[in-house]
Design a protein around this motif. Structure first.
Motif, PDB file in Angstrom:
ATOM      1  N   TRP A  43       0.736  -1.525   0.069  1.00 29.72           N
ATOM      2  CA  TRP A  43       0.345  -0.092   0.163  1.00 29.72           C
ATOM      3  C   TRP A  43       1.206   1.283   0.287  1.00 29.72           C
ATOM      4  O   TRP A  43       1.942   1.080   0.769  1.00 29.72           O
ATOM      5  CB  TRP A  43      -1.226   0.148   1.341  1.00 29.72           C
ATOM      6  N   GLN A  75      -0.462   6.870   2.285  1.00 36.58           N
ATOM      7  CA  GLN A  75      -1.501   7.005   2.248  1.00 36.58           C
ATOM      8  C   GLN A  75      -2.443   5.772   3.204  1.00 36.58           C
ATOM      9  O   GLN A  75      -2.981   6.629   4.399  1.00 36.58           O
ATOM     10  CB  GLN A  75      -1.770   8.314   1.223  1.00 36.58           C
ATOM     11  N   LYS A  76      -2.433   5.644   2.645  1.00 33.00           N
ATOM     12  CA  LYS A  76      -3.110   4.159   3.253  1.00 33.00           C
ATOM     13  C   LYS A  76      -2.805   3.183   4.180  1.00 33.00           C
ATOM     14  O   LYS A  76      -3.860   3.214   4.729  1.00 33.00           O
ATOM     15  CB  LYS A  76      -3.116   3.225   1.432  1.00 33.00           C
ATOM     16  N   ASN A  77      -1.735   3.480   3.745  1.00 30.52           N
ATOM     17  CA  ASN A  77      -1.229   2.874   5.780  1.00 30.52           C
ATOM     18  C   ASN A  77      -1.269   3.449   6.860  1.00 30.52           C
ATOM     19  O   ASN A  77      -1.832   3.041   7.807  1.00 30.52           O
ATOM     20  CB  ASN A  77       0.555   2.584   5.738  1.00 30.52           C
ATOM     21  N   GLU A 100      -3.940   5.807   6.572  1.00 28.66           N
ATOM     22  CA  GLU A 100      -5.707   5.538   7.247  1.00 28.66           C
ATOM     23  C   GLU A 100      -5.422   4.236   7.306  1.00 28.66           C
ATOM     24  O   GLU A 100      -6.692   4.561   8.782  1.00 28.66           O
ATOM     25  CB  GLU A 100      -5.647   5.677   5.639  1.00 28.66           C
TER      26      GLU A 100
END
Ligand code: NI
Length: 135
Positions: free
Chosen positions: A22, A25-27, A29
């Motif tokens: 990922w 940013q996704k981590n 979130e």
């Protein structure tokens, strides 16, 4: 007669929840504080439950000294004061969530315990958050 016996143990370890597939940013979130790049620690409390027939000759399900030594040798020495992501083979490619740590501990002990015993692992990551395997 079957009885369950329990042994508690403890280890401190650091980890980071991070999925390399990922974006950063996704981590962030999904994992929030647990994604902290410089890791963070937990005081893990472990409960090992062994169920089996009481041996009429000893009155024991399992000699607690043997169980204590097994947990010490296989789990505490392996994980205590370690960075789970960096220092252990088990979590080089596996996210060290409480769920995965619990399963890994079960798997390690399962291979060392005679088949006649049932084994259940409960792992406290905080006093209020804990997991159990098998579910
Ligand atoms: Ni954490």
């Amino acid at each position: 007669m079957k009885v369950s016996v329990f042994r508690k143990a403890h280890f401190n370890a650091a980890h980071r929840l991070y999925n390399p597939n990922w974006s950063d940013q996704k981590n962030q979130e999904v994992f929030g504080l647990c994604n902290n790049a410089n890791y963070h620690g937990h005081n893990y409390e472990l409960e090992v439950k062994v169920t089996g027939e009481v041996d009429p000759e000893t009155g024991y399900v399992i000699d607690m000294k043997i169980l204590k030594d097994l947990i010490y040798q296989e789990i505490e020495l392996r994980f205590d004061h370690k960075n789970l992501n960096l220092d252990t083979e088990e979590f080089k490619n596996l996210i060290p969530s409480a769920e995965n740590i619990c399963y890994v501990i079960w798997k390690i002990l399962r291979e060392k315990l005679p088949e006649k015993f049932d084994l259940m692992i409960r792992l406290y990551e905080t006093p209020r958050n804990f997991v159990e395997y098998p579910a």
